[in-house]
Design an enzyme around this catalytic site. Structure first.
Site, PDB file in Angstrom:
ATOM      1  N   LYS A   1      47.446  56.589  26.537  1.00  0.00           N
ATOM      2  CA  LYS A   1      48.780  56.772  27.118  1.00  0.00           C
ATOM      3  C   LYS A   1      49.817  55.838  26.501  1.00  0.00           C
ATOM      4  CE  LYS A   1      46.817  58.433  31.459  1.00  0.00           C
ATOM      5  NZ  LYS A   1      47.324  59.143  32.609  1.00  0.00           N
TER       6      LYS A   1
ATOM      7  N   ASP B   1      51.817  64.546  31.450  1.00  0.00           N
ATOM      8  CA  ASP B   1      51.431  63.196  31.858  1.00  0.00           C
ATOM      9  C   ASP B   1      52.722  62.367  31.939  1.00  0.00           C
ATOM     10  OD1 ASP B   1      50.621  60.467  31.900  1.00  0.00           O
ATOM     11  OD2 ASP B   1      48.614  61.124  31.295  1.00  0.00           O
TER      12      ASP B   1
ATOM     13  N   ASN C   1      47.063  65.516  46.864  1.00  0.00           N
ATOM     14  CA  ASN C   1      45.966  64.550  46.941  1.00  0.00           C
ATOM     15  C   ASN C   1      46.241  63.543  48.046  1.00  0.00           C
ATOM     16  OD1 ASN C   1      47.503  62.238  45.788  1.00  0.00           O
ATOM     17  ND2 ASN C   1      47.646  63.646  44.055  1.00  0.00           N
TER      18      ASN C   1
HETATM   19  O1  C5P Z   1      44.401  59.495  33.889  1.00  0.00           O
HETATM   20  P1  C5P Z   1      44.793  59.039  35.222  1.00  0.00           P
HETATM   21  O2  C5P Z   1      45.371  60.125  36.108  1.00  0.00           O
HETATM   22  O3  C5P Z   1      43.762  58.243  35.946  1.00  0.00           O
HETATM   23  O4  C5P Z   1      45.964  57.992  34.926  1.00  0.00           O
HETATM   24  C1  C5P Z   1      46.567  57.297  35.945  1.00  0.00           C
HETATM   25  C2  C5P Z   1      47.922  56.831  35.508  1.00  0.00           C
HETATM   26  O5  C5P Z   1      48.623  57.865  34.851  1.00  0.00           O
HETATM   27  C3  C5P Z   1      48.768  56.467  36.702  1.00  0.00           C
HETATM   28  O6  C5P Z   1      49.676  55.452  36.300  1.00  0.00           O
HETATM   29  C4  C5P Z   1      49.488  57.763  37.001  1.00  0.00           C
HETATM   30  O7  C5P Z   1      50.695  57.518  37.685  1.00  0.00           O
HETATM   31  C5  C5P Z   1      49.717  58.317  35.617  1.00  0.00           C
HETATM   32  N1  C5P Z   1      49.738  59.777  35.517  1.00  0.00           N
HETATM   33  C6  C5P Z   1      50.916  60.403  35.247  1.00  0.00           C
HETATM   34  N2  C5P Z   1      50.968  61.755  35.065  1.00  0.00           N
HETATM   35  C7  C5P Z   1      49.846  62.491  35.170  1.00  0.00           C
HETATM   36  C8  C5P Z   1      48.623  61.874  35.461  1.00  0.00           C
HETATM   37  C9  C5P Z   1      48.604  60.507  35.620  1.00  0.00           C
HETATM   38  O8  C5P Z   1      51.954  59.716  35.162  1.00  0.00           O
HETATM   39  N3  C5P Z   1      49.919  63.811  35.008  1.00  0.00           N
END
Ligand code: C5P
Length: 394
Positions: free
Chosen positions: A338, A302, A206
């Site tokens: 989260k 995540d 990305n």
């Molecule tokens: O759900 P989203 O991707 O928008 O969430 C963003 C937050 O979650 C950020 O802090 C990002 O670093 C973390 N994140 C993560 N692992 C993932 C997806 C998001 O740590 N697979």
């Protein structure tokens, strides 16, 4: 007694730097003065050596302690670098890293808080190059003690009069206190994109530049923390004072972060972790065929949610949310799902902020319902704002 380096450049206001040195000493600092050639036209090293009881440096190659490089020693030991008065020329040199005298050489070797008190003719102060230099230094979180308006030494009216000694000393004290805000704290930051291999040559990734993560690392260092960054392949340079663990994939990022979590007090997830990865990376290279091919994606772990779960209250875990709208309900849902202490959300649909930009604007949503806004600032200023907001007692 904490050291400050007081850099005096060649404005008529140099004569007031002696009072400033004394005021800083009264406030508990050991003051080491460095003069530019221009400053020497107005004041002498003997004046400052007499006032401070410390050597006063002018020449880049001066070594008060033989065999020790003073520009490195002074830069390393300083709790703050104060440039007062700062001329237009010195401001421009500081902004662009030109190190052609002792003061600017110390500045280049120094990475702590910088306080700048400009003093010059109002036309010079309003000139484009000086404005540009001020903007660059502000983006690097330099604290500016704005000059007063009024009649300056040359008789012109306008902004450019050296600020009062009290006001400058207060600013120095404030940055020195701020520099200890996270003392003894270990901060873990995830940063940059991840790369999820499709085959030996291709990957899913990305647009994350890693600039926000790098700004958070610099800000945490400026506030006195020990910093570990687990970074995906990002171009933004990270400060050399932090421990950097380089990773490629989300799973590697999780593994490295879990390892670092044990010693951390604060965790900030600034990484743009790929939510999905190809189910299996193809060995070699996928060859072109003239028909559609399927790429099956499976969810990645995540990272930040796992860290929050494993931390179990031993560390505060804060996430980021790059949102295409300013909808805070989405952010609150993310925060709950989260298990985070807070989420810093930025609206990526606004063209002036986000991704490769040097600016950002954060909305900080806390688990306890509080919401705070940073306003548009440089990423470094946003990062400082964020860390300060997180450390404020409720
Ligand atoms: O759900 P989203 O991707 O928008 O969430 C963003 C937050 O979650 C950020 O802090 C990002 O670093 C973390 N994140 C993560 N692992 C993932 C997806 C998001 O740590 N697979």
């Amino acid at each position: 007694m904490p050291y400050v380096v007081l850099g005096v450049s060649g404005s008529i206001a140099a004569y007031r730097a002696g009072d400033l040195a004394r005021e800083l000493m009264r406030r508990g600092f050991t003051v080491r003065v460095c003069l530019t050639d221009g400053a020497q036209r107005f004041v002498s090293p003997a004046l400052f050596e007499g006032l401070t009881g410390q050597p006063c440096l002018v020449d880049t190659f001066e070594e008060p302690e033989r065999g020790r490089m003073a520009h490195i020693d002074w830069a390393r030991q300083a709790a703050a670098l104060v440039v007062a008065p700062a001329t237009g020329s010195t401001l421009a040199k500081l902004a662009h890293g030109i190190a052609d005298d002792m003061l600017t050489t110390i500045a280049l070797a120094y990475s702590g808080p910088l306080v700048v008190a400009p003093a010059m003719n109002p036309t010079m102060y309003g000139s484009e190059p000086v404005r540009a230099a001020v903007e660059i230094l502000r983006a690097r979180a330099a604290a500016f003690v704005e000059p007063d308006a009024g009649e300056v030494a040359c008789g012109e009216q306008g902004e450019g009069k050296f600020a009062g000694v009290e006001r400058i000393a207060e600013a120095v004290q404030a940055v020195a206190i701020r520099a200890r805000l996270l003392e003894g704290q270990r901060v873990l930051i995830t940063s940059g994109p991840t790369r999820e291999p499709i085959d030996a040559a291709r990957f899913l990734s990305n647009r994350s530049s890693g600039k926000m993560g790098a700004a958070l690392a610099r800000a945490a260092l400026l506030l006195g923390a020990e910093v570990t960054v687990v970074s995906g392949p990002a171009s933004a340079p990270l400060p050399i004072e932090c421990t950097v663990i380089r990773v490629q994939t989300a799973r590697e990022m999780l593994e490295a972060s879990l390892e670092a979590l044990r010693q951390s007090h604060l965790v900030i997830g600034a990484a743009a972790v790929a939510d999905y990865r190809p189910e299996a990376a193809v060995d070699g290279k996928i060859r072109r065929v003239d028909e559609p091919i399927d790429l099956r994606l499976v969810p990645n772990p995540d990272v930040i949610a796992t860290l929050a779960e494993k931390a179990g209250g031993s560390a505060r875990v804060v996430g980021f949310a790059a949102e295409p709208s300013g909808d805070l309900d989405v952010v609150r849902e993310k925060l709950r799902r989260k298990g985070l202490h807070a989420v810093a959300s930025n609206d990526i649909s606004l063209p002036v902020i986000g991704f490769e930009s040097n600016n950002n604007a954060l909305t900080l949503v806390f688990a306890d319902g509080r919401v705070e806004e940073s306003g548009v600032r440089s990423k470094l200023e946003c990062a400082l704002w964020l860390l300060e907001s997180l450390s404020e007692p409720v």
